[in-house]
Motif scaffolding. Structure first.
Motif, PDB file in Angstrom:
ATOM      1  N   LYS A 153      32.115  35.345  38.634  1.00 49.18           N
ATOM      2  CA  LYS A 153      30.855  35.087  39.403  1.00 49.18           C
ATOM      3  C   LYS A 153      29.842  36.144  38.788  1.00 49.18           C
ATOM      4  O   LYS A 153      28.825  35.906  38.563  1.00 49.18           O
ATOM      5  CB  LYS A 153      31.191  35.114  40.791  1.00 49.18           C
ATOM      6  CG  LYS A 153      31.832  33.894  41.296  1.00 49.18           C
ATOM      7  CD  LYS A 153      32.221  33.973  42.997  1.00 49.18           C
ATOM      8  CE  LYS A 153      33.192  32.784  43.181  1.00 49.18           C
ATOM      9  NZ  LYS A 153      33.320  33.141  44.625  1.00 49.18           N
ATOM     10  N   ALA A 154      30.339  37.304  38.701  1.00 46.54           N
ATOM     11  CA  ALA A 154      29.325  38.366  38.667  1.00 46.54           C
ATOM     12  C   ALA A 154      28.926  38.106  37.016  1.00 46.54           C
ATOM     13  O   ALA A 154      27.797  38.423  36.605  1.00 46.54           O
ATOM     14  CB  ALA A 154      30.080  39.661  38.560  1.00 46.54           C
ATOM     15  N   LEU A 155      29.739  37.983  36.088  1.00 47.63           N
ATOM     16  CA  LEU A 155      29.325  37.645  34.687  1.00 47.63           C
ATOM     17  C   LEU A 155      28.467  36.515  34.595  1.00 47.63           C
ATOM     18  O   LEU A 155      27.358  36.658  33.851  1.00 47.63           O
ATOM     19  CB  LEU A 155      30.550  37.419  33.931  1.00 47.63           C
ATOM     20  CG  LEU A 155      30.459  37.054  32.286  1.00 47.63           C
ATOM     21  CD1 LEU A 155      30.007  38.404  31.568  1.00 47.63           C
ATOM     22  CD2 LEU A 155      31.614  36.734  31.697  1.00 47.63           C
ATOM     23  N   SER A 156      28.611  35.513  35.263  1.00 46.68           N
ATOM     24  CA  SER A 156      27.708  34.356  35.330  1.00 46.68           C
ATOM     25  C   SER A 156      26.467  34.970  35.745  1.00 46.68           C
ATOM     26  O   SER A 156      25.454  34.448  35.164  1.00 46.68           O
ATOM     27  CB  SER A 156      28.265  33.312  36.282  1.00 46.68           C
ATOM     28  OG  SER A 156      29.723  32.869  35.979  1.00 46.68           O
ATOM     29  N   LYS A 157      26.172  35.433  36.755  1.00 44.66           N
ATOM     30  CA  LYS A 157      24.796  36.029  37.153  1.00 44.66           C
ATOM     31  C   LYS A 157      24.276  36.863  36.321  1.00 44.66           C
ATOM     32  O   LYS A 157      22.948  36.663  36.051  1.00 44.66           O
ATOM     33  CB  LYS A 157      25.029  36.755  38.649  1.00 44.66           C
ATOM     34  CG  LYS A 157      25.302  35.845  39.763  1.00 44.66           C
ATOM     35  CD  LYS A 157      25.500  36.692  41.004  1.00 44.66           C
ATOM     36  CE  LYS A 157      25.670  36.066  42.226  1.00 44.66           C
ATOM     37  NZ  LYS A 157      26.117  36.891  43.536  1.00 44.66           N
ATOM     38  N   TYR A 158      25.072  37.661  35.500  1.00 48.31           N
ATOM     39  CA  TYR A 158      24.567  38.754  34.567  1.00 48.31           C
ATOM     40  C   TYR A 158      23.958  37.820  33.503  1.00 48.31           C
ATOM     41  O   TYR A 158      22.923  38.155  32.828  1.00 48.31           O
ATOM     42  CB  TYR A 158      25.438  39.725  34.044  1.00 48.31           C
ATOM     43  CG  TYR A 158      25.196  40.771  32.889  1.00 48.31           C
ATOM     44  CD1 TYR A 158      24.514  41.555  33.102  1.00 48.31           C
ATOM     45  CD2 TYR A 158      25.858  40.222  31.618  1.00 48.31           C
ATOM     46  CE1 TYR A 158      24.114  42.238  31.736  1.00 48.31           C
ATOM     47  CE2 TYR A 158      25.528  40.745  30.584  1.00 48.31           C
ATOM     48  CZ  TYR A 158      24.445  41.953  30.559  1.00 48.31           C
ATOM     49  OH  TYR A 158      24.330  42.547  29.357  1.00 48.31           O
ATOM     50  N   LEU A 159      24.591  36.926  32.735  1.00 43.83           N
ATOM     51  CA  LEU A 159      24.531  36.239  31.522  1.00 43.83           C
ATOM     52  C   LEU A 159      23.225  35.448  31.825  1.00 43.83           C
ATOM     53  O   LEU A 159      22.159  35.137  30.724  1.00 43.83           O
ATOM     54  CB  LEU A 159      25.438  35.478  30.975  1.00 43.83           C
ATOM     55  CG  LEU A 159      26.599  36.169  30.611  1.00 43.83           C
ATOM     56  CD1 LEU A 159      27.822  35.192  30.406  1.00 43.83           C
ATOM     57  CD2 LEU A 159      26.313  36.989  29.380  1.00 43.83           C
ATOM     58  N   ASN A 179      39.901  38.623  35.294  1.00 39.77           N
ATOM     59  CA  ASN A 179      39.400  39.434  36.296  1.00 39.77           C
ATOM     60  C   ASN A 179      39.206  40.814  35.316  1.00 39.77           C
ATOM     61  O   ASN A 179      38.862  41.663  36.053  1.00 39.77           O
ATOM     62  CB  ASN A 179      40.319  39.704  37.427  1.00 39.77           C
ATOM     63  CG  ASN A 179      41.825  40.176  36.793  1.00 39.77           C
ATOM     64  OD1 ASN A 179      41.776  40.487  35.524  1.00 39.77           O
ATOM     65  ND2 ASN A 179      42.781  40.514  37.748  1.00 39.77           N
ATOM     66  N   ASN A 180      38.791  40.554  34.431  1.00 38.52           N
ATOM     67  CA  ASN A 180      38.446  41.659  33.462  1.00 38.52           C
ATOM     68  C   ASN A 180      36.896  41.451  32.798  1.00 38.52           C
ATOM     69  O   ASN A 180      36.930  40.647  31.906  1.00 38.52           O
ATOM     70  CB  ASN A 180      39.355  41.973  32.439  1.00 38.52           C
ATOM     71  CG  ASN A 180      39.178  43.164  31.463  1.00 38.52           C
ATOM     72  OD1 ASN A 180      37.943  43.738  31.443  1.00 38.52           O
ATOM     73  ND2 ASN A 180      40.187  43.866  31.075  1.00 38.52           N
ATOM     74  N   ASN A 196      37.477  31.146  41.374  1.00 41.66           N
ATOM     75  CA  ASN A 196      37.659  32.133  42.525  1.00 41.66           C
ATOM     76  C   ASN A 196      37.739  33.526  42.261  1.00 41.66           C
ATOM     77  O   ASN A 196      37.733  34.558  43.024  1.00 41.66           O
ATOM     78  CB  ASN A 196      39.048  31.539  43.119  1.00 41.66           C
ATOM     79  CG  ASN A 196      39.066  30.301  43.582  1.00 41.66           C
ATOM     80  OD1 ASN A 196      38.192  29.870  44.211  1.00 41.66           O
ATOM     81  ND2 ASN A 196      40.308  29.574  43.390  1.00 41.66           N
ATOM     82  N   PHE A 197      37.299  33.931  40.901  1.00 40.12           N
ATOM     83  CA  PHE A 197      37.439  35.186  40.541  1.00 40.12           C
ATOM     84  C   PHE A 197      35.952  35.906  40.758  1.00 40.12           C
ATOM     85  O   PHE A 197      34.801  35.631  40.209  1.00 40.12           O
ATOM     86  CB  PHE A 197      37.782  35.568  39.055  1.00 40.12           C
ATOM     87  CG  PHE A 197      39.277  34.942  38.552  1.00 40.12           C
ATOM     88  CD1 PHE A 197      39.987  34.833  39.517  1.00 40.12           C
ATOM     89  CD2 PHE A 197      39.573  34.721  37.423  1.00 40.12           C
ATOM     90  CE1 PHE A 197      41.423  34.499  39.547  1.00 40.12           C
ATOM     91  CE2 PHE A 197      40.723  34.472  37.102  1.00 40.12           C
ATOM     92  CZ  PHE A 197      41.432  34.296  38.220  1.00 40.12           C
ATOM     93  N   LYS A 198      35.841  37.102  41.387  1.00 40.04           N
ATOM     94  CA  LYS A 198      34.575  37.695  41.602  1.00 40.04           C
ATOM     95  C   LYS A 198      34.126  38.075  40.248  1.00 40.04           C
ATOM     96  O   LYS A 198      32.658  38.212  40.107  1.00 40.04           O
ATOM     97  CB  LYS A 198      34.674  38.686  42.449  1.00 40.04           C
ATOM     98  CG  LYS A 198      35.621  39.933  42.089  1.00 40.04           C
ATOM     99  CD  LYS A 198      35.672  41.121  43.140  1.00 40.04           C
ATOM    100  CE  LYS A 198      36.591  42.322  42.509  1.00 40.04           C
ATOM    101  NZ  LYS A 198      36.400  43.374  43.413  1.00 40.04           N
TER     102      LYS A 198
END
Length: 285
Positions: free
Chosen positions: A118-124, A80-81, A113-115
């Motif tokens: 998900k955010a990192l995935s979208k960014y990369l 979560n970091n 399940n960690f937001k």
């Protein structure tokens, strides 16, 4: 699958400097020979991870020397970091000497399940650092319900069929998910002599003996039976294949492409289903 070569992903845990007894310069030379083989055999890609000590550095050096565009998949710990995960991924790119790789997997399966993941995935993906995002998992309940997770890596073998039989897995494949199978030889257990099986795994000696008896009866190589049996569950899959050296890789490639009768595979699968045991999962060793 007519030819396994184009679906093989070379696993590189063995590239770690502290893996095994042979940590000499000879091992370094064989790493290069092994990596050269994936080009020779027209394999699909290379699987590595940040925590495979120095593995990525060896691969990066080879990529630079050979100007290869082979697909690279690596893994980091999901948490979560987001800053920590970004930093881990940038270290991967630096070690691999790449600006972009084919796919990034999160090691720990619950990180789906960690937001933050998900955010990192979208960014990369948006920044074109990766083409695909993946999850390395062990259990059926975390198989994605959609293909925002583009691919998954799962264990599967003749004696570890539970996740291969999963309806969730079949649905994931149906909607276009990509599946990478690891541990088809159960970390080599499926191929070693019965007398060399560790005492802590003595409960597996009888079923392994029966497996080799079946292979001997039908004059089939255990490598062929192990690989082609997975195809009975999942016709289209990528095979993550870990080996100790380039000679062993040659041997596996030779046998993995042999033809085999479907009835033999059905008998092998039935044998695996008969001898269920949690010890087929290396987490319990």
């Amino acid at each position: 699958m007519k030819n396994f070569n184009q679906n093989i992903i070379l696993g590189t845990a063995q590239f770690s400097d502290n893996y095994g007894l042979n940590v000499s310069k000879k091992k370094d030379k064989d790493r290069k020979k092994l990596l050269n083989k994936i080009i020779k055999y027209n394999c699909y890609g290379i699987d590595t991870a940040l925590n495979y000590e120095n593995s990525q550095k060896h691969i990066g050096k080879w990529l630079l020397e050979n100007k290869s565009n082979i697909r690279i998949f690596t893994k980091i710990q999901g948490n979560n970091n987001i800053r920590k995960m970004k930093n881990s991924f940038e270290i991967c790119l630096k070690e691999l000497q790449r600006d972009k790789i084919e796919g990034l997997l999160f090691h720990n399966q619950e990180s789906i399940n960690f937001k933050e993941t998900k955010a990192l995935s979208k960014y990369l993906i948006k920044e074109e650092k990766i083409n695909k995002i993946g999850l390395s998992l062990y259990d059926e309940h975390v198989i994605p319900k959609d293909i925002r997770i583009n691919f998954i890596q799962i264990p599967g073998s003749i004696f570890n069929q539970k996740i291969l039989r999963s309806k969730k897995l079949q649905y994931y494949l149906k909607i276009g998910g990509e599946v990478h199978i690891r541990s088809i030889f159960i970390q080599g257990l499926l191929l070693i002599k019965n007398e060399n099986i560790p005492e802590k795994l003595h409960l597996l000696k009888e079923p392994l003996k029966e497996f080799h008896k079946l292979c001997c009866h039908y004059k089939c190589n255990p490598i062929t039976v192990a690989a082609k049996s997975i195809e009975e569950f999942i016709p289209k899959f990528k095979l993550v294949l870990g080996v100790d050296n380039s000679t062993q890789f040659d041997h596996i490639i030779k046998n993995i492409n042999q033809n085999i009768d479907t009835e033999i595979l059905k008998k092998a699968i039935s044998l695996g289903e008969k001898y269920k045991n949690k010890l087929w999962d290396p987490r319990y060793w």
